[in-house]
Write an enzyme that holds these catalytic residues in place. Structure first.
Site, PDB file in Angstrom:
ATOM      1  N   GLN A 196      53.687  81.408  14.135  1.00  0.00           N
ATOM      2  CA  GLN A 196      52.552  81.508  13.215  1.00  0.00           C
ATOM      3  C   GLN A 196      51.707  82.689  13.685  1.00  0.00           C
ATOM      4  O   GLN A 196      50.901  82.566  14.613  1.00  0.00           O
ATOM      5  CB  GLN A 196      51.742  80.214  13.227  1.00  0.00           C
ATOM      6  CG  GLN A 196      52.577  78.964  12.946  1.00  0.00           C
ATOM      7  CD  GLN A 196      53.100  78.899  11.519  1.00  0.00           C
ATOM      8  OE1 GLN A 196      52.324  78.912  10.565  1.00  0.00           O
ATOM      9  NE2 GLN A 196      54.419  78.829  11.369  1.00  0.00           N
ATOM     10  N   ALA A 237      46.016  73.712   5.590  1.00  0.00           N
ATOM     11  CA  ALA A 237      47.227  74.205   6.223  1.00  0.00           C
ATOM     12  C   ALA A 237      47.339  75.728   6.138  1.00  0.00           C
ATOM     13  O   ALA A 237      46.497  76.408   5.542  1.00  0.00           O
ATOM     14  CB  ALA A 237      48.448  73.541   5.590  1.00  0.00           C
ATOM     15  N   HIS A 238      48.441  76.244   6.718  1.00  0.00           N
ATOM     16  CA  HIS A 238      48.623  77.688   6.822  1.00  0.00           C
ATOM     17  C   HIS A 238      48.772  78.353   5.452  1.00  0.00           C
ATOM     18  O   HIS A 238      49.347  77.809   4.525  1.00  0.00           O
ATOM     19  CB  HIS A 238      49.816  78.030   7.710  1.00  0.00           C
ATOM     20  CG  HIS A 238      51.119  77.420   7.292  1.00  0.00           C
ATOM     21  ND1 HIS A 238      52.186  77.330   8.142  1.00  0.00           N
ATOM     22  CD2 HIS A 238      51.533  76.863   6.131  1.00  0.00           C
ATOM     23  CE1 HIS A 238      53.194  76.766   7.522  1.00  0.00           C
ATOM     24  NE2 HIS A 238      52.823  76.480   6.297  1.00  0.00           N
ATOM     25  N   ASN A 239      48.183  79.532   5.360  1.00  0.00           N
ATOM     26  CA  ASN A 239      48.256  80.400   4.178  1.00  0.00           C
ATOM     27  C   ASN A 239      47.610  79.810   2.928  1.00  0.00           C
ATOM     28  O   ASN A 239      47.843  80.290   1.820  1.00  0.00           O
ATOM     29  CB  ASN A 239      49.709  80.789   3.865  1.00  0.00           C
ATOM     30  CG  ASN A 239      50.285  81.731   4.902  1.00  0.00           C
ATOM     31  OD1 ASN A 239      50.948  81.277   5.832  1.00  0.00           O
ATOM     32  ND2 ASN A 239      50.015  83.023   4.765  1.00  0.00           N
TER      33      ASN A 239
END
Length: 336
Positions: A196, A237-239
């Site tokens: 990540q 969460a991511h993005n």
């Protein structure tokens, strides 16, 4: 404060014979007693208002019920009460400026004018802290992280490496910014971690509640835009991208790469699937599950979430299903 002074403070009106009555505090309708000021913001609280023991109550223009407290008529009840509440609030806590001797600051970290760096804070190499920002006890600011002016970072907050925070941001205790996104691939009989490598960007005037988390992007950025307010125990969460001036209530969970528009409301315990889009102005009611993209200004209810009108119609049908069953049963018996 007299009732006349209170009314003038909020641009309201009170009967002249009540001008000199004093108030010494503020309280809810159910907790108020003599000397208190309360407020009436919704017809569902009329019963409580009729039992209220407050000296005075803020009510909207046009309110005409007979109630025990003296009425102060105002244009906007919540706004007026918030203004008077501030007058009766305890003095604001003053945070000492400078660096506490137990803080650990990297030599190349940059601290703006008038910062307050409190006990046992750690600020890593390359970090930059803006003017007048407060970093409270036991917080951690990672390598290359940037925090703007006039921010308030409460105790036990983590702002991980390379995160970028704007001005006037508030992070409540236990917030974690920039933890790794939850990314794995199943290979050779085990879960393999996907690096990540992105960042978290949080724009001006965002507030994030206690123990909420915002994961760094797999690549690029996880982005929370200007003015958005996030409650306690929220997972982003991511993005994920969240637009301007949205509201996320407690226990909301948003899966990776989802785009949430501006002026969106996600009520308590809403769950949002990954790789979808929620349009501007949408309202998602409590405990709804969002599995596909949502048009702008849509109101969704339930799990899986449905438009409000459809949900209400289905609820009525479901409520009457026993009657329908009994009718079908009788028809079948007649045919036999």
């Amino acid at each position: 404060m007299t009732l006349r002074e209170a009314a003038e403070r909020v641009g309201g009106w009170v009967a002249p014979e009540n001008y000199d009555k004093p108030i010494v505090g503020v309280a809810s309708l159910t907790d108020a007693s003599e000397g208190d000021l309360s407020f009436y913001g919704s017809p569902k609280y009329l019963k409580a208002l009729k039992k209220c023991r407050a000296t005075a109550v803020l009510v909207p223009h046009g309110f005409g019920e007979e109630v025990p407290p003296v009425c102060i008529w105002v244009d906007n009840v919540p706004e007026a009460f918030a203004k008077l509440l501030a007058d009766f609030a305890p003095p604001a806590i003053e945070h000492p400026r400078g660096v506490h001797p137990t803080a650990v600051i990297a030599p190349d970290a940059v601290l703006g004018e008038g910062v307050s760096i409190q006990a046992h804070v750690v600020i890593e190499s390359g970090a930059r802290i803006g003017a007048r920002t407060i970093i409270a006890a036991n917080s951690y600011i990672g390598h290359g992280a940037v925090i703007g002016d006039d921010c308030h970072i409460f105790p036990h907050v983590t702002v991980n490496d390379r995160s970028r925070l704007g001005n006037r941001i508030i992070l409540h205790p236990g917030v974690v910014i920039g933890s790794d996104g939850f990314g794995y691939e199943f290979r050779d009989g085990r879960q393999q971690k996907i690096p990540q490598t992105g960042i978290v960007q949080i724009d001006d005037d965002v507030e994030i509640g206690a123990n909420s988390t915002v994961d760094r992007a797999r690549f690029g950025r996880t982005w929370i835009q200007e003015g958005t307010k996030i409650d306690n125990l929220v997972q982003i969460a991511h993005n994920v991208t969240i637009g301007k001036h949205s509201i996320l209530c407690a226990h909301v969970g948003i899966s990776g790469s989802t785009r949430v528009g501006s002026y969106v409301t996600l009520a308590g315990k809403v769950g949002v699937n990954g790789h979808i889009e929620i349009g501007d102005g949408a309202i998602i009611t409590a405990m709804a599950g969002i599995t596909k993209s949502v048009p702008p200004k849509e109101i969704l209810v339930g799990l899986p979430a449905r438009p409000m009108r459809e949900y209400k119609e289905n609820y009525v049908h479901l409520h009457n299903i026993r009657k329908l069953y009994d009718r079908v049963k009788k028809l079948e018996e007649k045919e036999i």
